[in-house]
Each structure stands twice: as C-alpha cells, then as structure tokens.
Design an enzyme around this catalytic site. Structure first.
Site, PDB file in Angstrom:
ATOM      1  N   LYS A  40     -48.207  27.649 -27.151  1.00 42.28           N
ATOM      2  CA  LYS A  40     -48.550  28.404 -28.351  1.00 42.28           C
ATOM      3  C   LYS A  40     -47.861  29.752 -28.387  1.00 42.28           C
ATOM      4  CE  LYS A  40     -52.144  25.975 -30.263  1.00 42.28           C
ATOM      5  NZ  LYS A  40     -53.350  25.836 -31.009  1.00 42.28           N
ATOM      6  N   LYS A  43     -48.158  14.105 -30.522  1.00 42.06           N
ATOM      7  CA  LYS A  43     -49.503  13.776 -30.983  1.00 42.06           C
ATOM      8  C   LYS A  43     -49.636  14.123 -32.472  1.00 42.06           C
ATOM      9  CE  LYS A  43     -54.084  15.497 -29.944  1.00 42.06           C
ATOM     10  NZ  LYS A  43     -54.971  16.161 -29.009  1.00 42.06           N
ATOM     11  N   LYS A  57     -52.981  18.358 -36.843  1.00 40.60           N
ATOM     12  CA  LYS A  57     -53.840  18.652 -37.989  1.00 40.60           C
ATOM     13  C   LYS A  57     -53.110  19.479 -39.036  1.00 40.60           C
ATOM     14  CE  LYS A  57     -57.225  20.576 -35.672  1.00 40.60           C
ATOM     15  NZ  LYS A  57     -57.687  20.603 -34.316  1.00 40.60           N
TER      16      LYS A  57
END
Ligand code: TRP
Length: 338
Positions: free
Chosen positions: A120, A202, A205
C-alpha cells in the site's frame, strides 16, 4: 454432543471487511458465504471495518453510502442480524482505544515487515501515513477485544492474524492471560476469486484497480458482459490448471461455487464446447447466484430505519463484550479505574 461441549460456552468467530470499495463476487464466495450459518457452533461477530478505510483517502459521501450498503449486503447474503452481531467498527469506541494500547506492544520492525504495508505504501506514495503503518495493531484490537477463537480471513490477511497472535503472546507474557489466542481460518473452497481481466490478481473491490470485478449490485447484463470479456487462453479446452490456465481455472472455480458442480463434472460437461459457451454458462450461474442478494439488499437499503436499528443493536452487543476486555487491559497496564 457430549456433556462437556453441551455445557461449554460457544466459541467466537469474528471477521470484518473494509467498506473501501463495493463488495464483489469474491467477497461473497471467498468470505461472506463462509461466515453464514455458523451461529449454531459459534457466537459470530461481523463488522464493517470503517476505521481501517481511512488509511487511504476516502470520499466521505461514498464511504458513508458504501458502509450502509455493506450492512444491507451482509444481511442479504444471509447473515441474520438476530443471530449474528453486525456492527460498524466506528460505533464501538473500544476498537480505537485498544488499538492505541496495542500500538505500544507492536514493534516497529514487525510492522515494517507487513506485506500489505509495503504494497500500500508503494501504491499510495503521496500518503504513507501513520495509520497505514499501524493498521495491524488496530486489527489486532478488533480481534482480541472479542476474545475471538476463529478469524476467517483471506490469504492476504494471514500475516496480520499472525502478528495479532504475537502481540497477544507478548501482552499475556507480561500481564498474564488477558487475551485468547486467535486462529486464522482460511476456507479452502472459493478462498480466492481472481479478477476476470487479470487472473493473476485477486478480485478487487475498487473499480480503478480492477475493471474485471463483479459486484454484488451489478445488473444481469453487466455481469454477462464482464464474463464475456473474461481473459482465458488459446487452448480452447475447459480444464483446471492453475499454473498454465489461470483464467479458465478461475472461471471453473466460480462456476463450481455457484452451481455446486465439481471441477471434474465441469470438465466433462464442456468437452468439445468452446470458451464462448462456457463463459455464458458461468455468467448465467453468477447472475442467478447474485440475483436474490441484489434484490434483498436493494429492498433493505430502502428501509433506513431498519438498518439503523440493526446496527444500533449490533454496536450495543459488541460494545458489551469489548468493554469487558478493554477494562481488564486498562487495569493490567496500570490506568486508574474510572
Ligand atoms: N484487514 C482486513 C482486510 O483488509 C479487514 C479487517 C480489519 C479484519 N479488522 C479485521 C479482518 C479483523 C478480520 C478481523 O481485509
């Protein structure tokens, strides 16, 4: 059931998802679907990890909308609020309080080694804030406040649960048995649904990060379009091979999770058929899987009073349990009783 287990209190299960993006097919198959129906065996706590979202800059109106949507979707996915404790992390102030304490028992070196922090901070180079760094201490507080036995998480969160155990061990080592040692629980089936456009990653969202995500609120025609565009390979054979056929294997996992068919059955059913037919079948199975969830979530979102009641009751139940742990911790470290 023997007498011991009949009289023993239920174990606790706890998990949370950040409302930092829209819940996806991956959130459902990889997480929420495995959370439901556990009430017989466990006392279940599921929350919206809203405190965690602001480590990355959020648009306030979007965050509020997505957080409420997530609550409605939890319920629509089958988490009965009468039988599960559903709440917003920010409504239970003990999270922030224990989070601070545990910050003081999480080492700089440990936090620096967290893969998610490294990822991140690479992605948000202009906003590497303290919260991003100490995120795992807050997550440890989320878990330890409830004395959770089992924490269902995706692969990517396993490291944080392990750090939680290290922090608990360290704290217990100094002050005695304050925290229960939690176990990560990584479901084997459907644990990792990948992006439809990049089956190496993955399903995310966030739309910016993943144009190949299917959200729980996507309309049937959008879902069909996404599956039509799904990345495959040039072999033109429906075969499960996560090494060489990541796209097809991901579609097979999704199809299997949506229909209950085994991977072998799927391979047999599609012998001699092209990818076009297969993608259409997968898309249709997902449309039917998500239809009742989308409809129920939409209905619930129109009833704000009900959602308000659910989260108020959830916060009250959660807070009752959390306060017991927090009080014990404050006493152990030497704070004067209120
Ligand atoms: N960190 C988790 C994620 O990014 C969300 C989360 C926060 C969580 N607190 C938690 C998950 C406690 C399990 C238990 O997905």
């Amino acid at each position: 059931m023997n007498e011991v287990s009949a009289s023993a209190p239920k174990k606790r299960m706890l998990s949370g998802i950040k409302p930092s993006g829209d819940l996806t097919l991956g959130s459902y198959l990889g997480a929420i679907r495995n959370w439901k129906g556990r009430e017989e065996e466990f006392e279940c706590f599921y929350f919206m990890a809203d405190l965690h979202t602001i480590t990355v800059r959020q648009n306030p109106a979007d965050l509020r909308r997505r957080s409420l949507e997530q609550l409605a979707q939890y319920i629509a996915c089958g988490l009965d609020p009468e039988k599960n404790v559903l709440f917003f992390q920010s409504h239970v102030h003990q999270h922030a309080e224990l989070g601070w304490v545990l910050n003081c028992y999480a080492m700089f070196g440990e936090l620096s080694r967290m893969t998610q922090f490294k990822d991140k901070s690479a992605k948000n180079a202009d906003n590497i804030n303290g919260g991003l760094f100490t995120y795992p201490a807050l997550m440890a507080a989320d878990i330890l406040l409830y004395q959770a036995d089992l924490v269902p998480v995706g692969d990517d969160q396993k490291q944080h649960v392990e750090l939680t155990r290290d922090i608990a061990k360290r704290f217990n080592g100094i002050y005695g048995d304050v925290f229960k040692m939690p176990e990560p629980y990584i479901p084997k089936v459907g644990a990792r649904i990948m992006s439809l456009v990049n089956p190496e990653a993955k399903m995310s969202k966030s739309e910016d990060e993943d144009p190949g995500r299917v959200t729980l609120m996507d309309k049937p025609e959008d879902i069909m379009r996404l599956f039509k565009r799904a990345v495959t390979d040039s072999e033109s054979c429906v075969r499960f091979d996560t090494e060489n056929k990541k796209g097809i294997s991901n579609l097979m996992s999704i199809y299997s999770a949506a229909t209950g068919l085994s991977l072998e059955q799927i391979e047999n059913d599609f012998v001699g058929k092209g990818y076009g037919d297969f993608k259409k079948a997968v898309g249709e199975s997902v449309v039917e899987l998500l239809r009742p969830i989308r409809e129920e979530a939409t209905r619930l979102l129109a009833d704000k009073a009900y959602l308000q009641k659910v989260c108020a009751e959830g916060a009250q139940k959660a807070s009752y349990v959390a306060e017991k742990t927090l009080r014990k911790v404050y006493k152990k470290v030497g704070f004067v009783a209120r």
